[in-house]
Design an enzyme around this catalytic site. Structure first.
Site, PDB file in Angstrom:
ATOM      1  N   GLY A  28      -1.232   7.902   0.225  1.00  8.12           N
ATOM      2  CA  GLY A  28      -1.438   8.094   1.644  1.00  8.12           C
ATOM      3  C   GLY A  28      -0.215   7.917   2.504  1.00  8.12           C
ATOM      4  O   GLY A  28       0.906   8.292   2.146  1.00  8.12           O
ATOM      5  N   ILE A  29      -0.425   7.313   3.681  1.00  9.12           N
ATOM      6  CA  ILE A  29       0.668   7.182   4.640  1.00  9.12           C
ATOM      7  C   ILE A  29       1.733   6.204   4.159  1.00  9.12           C
ATOM      8  O   ILE A  29       2.904   6.345   4.519  1.00  9.12           O
ATOM      9  CB  ILE A  29       0.160   6.776   6.039  1.00  9.12           C
ATOM     10  CG1 ILE A  29      -0.542   5.416   6.006  1.00  9.12           C
ATOM     11  CG2 ILE A  29      -0.760   7.849   6.608  1.00  9.12           C
ATOM     12  CD1 ILE A  29      -0.894   4.896   7.393  1.00  9.12           C
ATOM     13  N   GLY A  30       1.354   5.228   3.341  1.00  8.61           N
ATOM     14  CA  GLY A  30       2.355   4.307   2.804  1.00  8.61           C
ATOM     15  C   GLY A  30       3.349   5.036   1.920  1.00  8.61           C
ATOM     16  O   GLY A  30       4.567   4.811   2.007  1.00  8.61           O
ATOM     17  N   TYR A  60     -14.505  -3.479   9.006  1.00  4.66           N
ATOM     18  CA  TYR A  60     -13.229  -2.766   9.069  1.00  4.66           C
ATOM     19  C   TYR A  60     -12.650  -2.825  10.486  1.00  4.66           C
ATOM     20  O   TYR A  60     -11.464  -3.132  10.675  1.00  4.66           O
ATOM     21  CB  TYR A  60     -13.414  -1.310   8.640  1.00  4.66           C
ATOM     22  CG  TYR A  60     -12.187  -0.465   8.840  1.00  4.66           C
ATOM     23  CD1 TYR A  60     -11.106  -0.556   7.966  1.00  4.66           C
ATOM     24  CD2 TYR A  60     -12.094   0.409   9.927  1.00  4.66           C
ATOM     25  CE1 TYR A  60      -9.966   0.211   8.165  1.00  4.66           C
ATOM     26  CE2 TYR A  60     -10.960   1.175  10.125  1.00  4.66           C
ATOM     27  CZ  TYR A  60      -9.893   1.071   9.246  1.00  4.66           C
ATOM     28  OH  TYR A  60      -8.768   1.822   9.446  1.00  4.66           O
ATOM     29  N   SER A  75      -5.656   0.346  13.628  1.00  3.96           N
ATOM     30  CA  SER A  75      -6.458   1.564  13.799  1.00  3.96           C
ATOM     31  C   SER A  75      -7.074   1.550  15.184  1.00  3.96           C
ATOM     32  O   SER A  75      -7.317   0.482  15.769  1.00  3.96           O
ATOM     33  CB  SER A  75      -7.568   1.616  12.748  1.00  3.96           C
ATOM     34  OG  SER A  75      -8.533   2.596  13.077  1.00  3.96           O
ATOM     35  N   GLY A 120       0.813  -1.206   0.000  1.00  5.39           N
ATOM     36  CA  GLY A 120       0.000   0.000   0.000  1.00  5.39           C
ATOM     37  C   GLY A 120       0.845   1.253   0.000  1.00  5.39           C
ATOM     38  O   GLY A 120       0.512   2.248   0.656  1.00  5.39           O
ATOM     39  N   ALA A 121       1.946   1.228  -0.757  1.00  5.47           N
ATOM     40  CA  ALA A 121       2.930   2.314  -0.694  1.00  5.47           C
ATOM     41  C   ALA A 121       2.727   3.372  -1.767  1.00  5.47           C
ATOM     42  O   ALA A 121       3.553   4.279  -1.888  1.00  5.47           O
ATOM     43  CB  ALA A 121       4.341   1.736  -0.822  1.00  5.47           C
TER      44      ALA A 121
END
Length: 286
Positions: free
Chosen positions: A18-20, A169, A143, A14-15
């Site tokens: 976003g944060i990735g 989730y 999370s 997931g890079a």
């Protein structure tokens, strides 16, 4: 045990957003060699270009996979192992939330497949390389939502009845915490540590792959959220800090170990979830 990220190999899922993506840029700035797992080739190219521009760094390899598919997870793990490089840090960051029930090619609910079963399987397939590369670390993005999961059944993570995307989730994020607890227990004394973390509420594309209230809500309140770089700080901390202020297996928020929910501290539940997940993903009993 001495630790520096410079020259170490980091694999990040997931890079490409976003944060990735923010974590990848910062780790590159600090001299890490990056292997990025991406589903979208176009965004992968953009991410590599940003890393080169922001970090002046070109030691980046991209592997393509759809983590909703267990076959793709196995393939990308094999492709990484075939590179012949060490693995010092694995960042399980890829995640999503769905508003409608969708099944993957493996017959798994989509959110659970990407958020829990994929990192569980990928980590296990790479454990031998992590052991060989020790000291090494596994960082899994969870999370605060894990605290709202309620009761879960490890043998059937999807509750019966009406589909509730946010409930699934939260269950997947509790699974991340429990997976990390059990992974740390199994890795004790091996030189491989495991951490889970909460990035905070971050202004990213997360939730915008859906329709309805989650999509509108994610767009409406994005301006109140952290930047991706801020949200990535705890990932970077856990990848780079020589001695994180917490133990292997802990859950981190804002670069500090924090309490989880009561379920997140249930070691027997963590053990049962590991065994059930091994059966679901086709791993040999452990």
């Amino acid at each position: 045990m001495s630790w520096t990220i410079a020259g170490k190999t980091c694999l990040i899922t997931g890079a490409t957003s976003g944060i990735g993506r923010a974590a990848a840029v910062e780790l590159a700035r600090r001299g890490a060699r990056l292997v990025l797992v991406a589903r979208d080739a176009g965004r992968a190219e953009e991410t590599v270009a940003e890393i080169e521009m922001q970090a002046g760094f070109r030691d980046v390899t991209v592997l393509h996979a759809d983590l909703a598919s267990l076959a793709d997870v196995r393939r990308v793990a094999a492709e990484f192992l075939a590179l012949g490089c060490p693995l010092h840090v694995l960042v399980n960051n890829a995640g999503l939330v769905m508003t409608r029930r969708e099944l993957t090619v493996d017959g798994l609910e989509h959110t659970l497949a990407v958020n829990h079963y994929a990192p569980f399987l990928l980590t296990n397939l790479l454990l031998e390389r992590l052991h060989a590369s020790a000291p090494a670390r596994v960082v899994t993005v969870s999370s605060v939502g894990h605290k709202f999961a309620g009761r879960i059944d490890p043998d059937c993570l999807e509750p019966p009845g009406t589909y509730r995307g946010m409930r699934l989730y939260c269950i997947s994020k509790l699974a991340n915490v429990l997976f990390t607890r059990e992974l740390a227990r199994r890795l004790a004394g091996s030189g491989v540590d495991a951490y889970s973390m909460h990035p905070g509420s971050v202004a990213t594309r997360f939730g915008q792959n859906t329709d309805g209230i989650l999509n509108w809500g994610s767009r409406l309140i994005a301006w109140t959220r952290r930047t991706p770089a801020k949200g990535a700080e705890t990932i970077v901390y856990l990848c780079t800090e020589p001695q994180p202020a917490g133990a292997s297996g802990d859950y981190f928020v804002d670069c500090r170990a924090r309490p989880t929910s009561r379920a997140g501290r249930d070691l027997e539940l963590a053990r049962r979830l590991w065994e059930a997940s091994a059966r679901t993903t086709g791993l040999a009993p452990t």
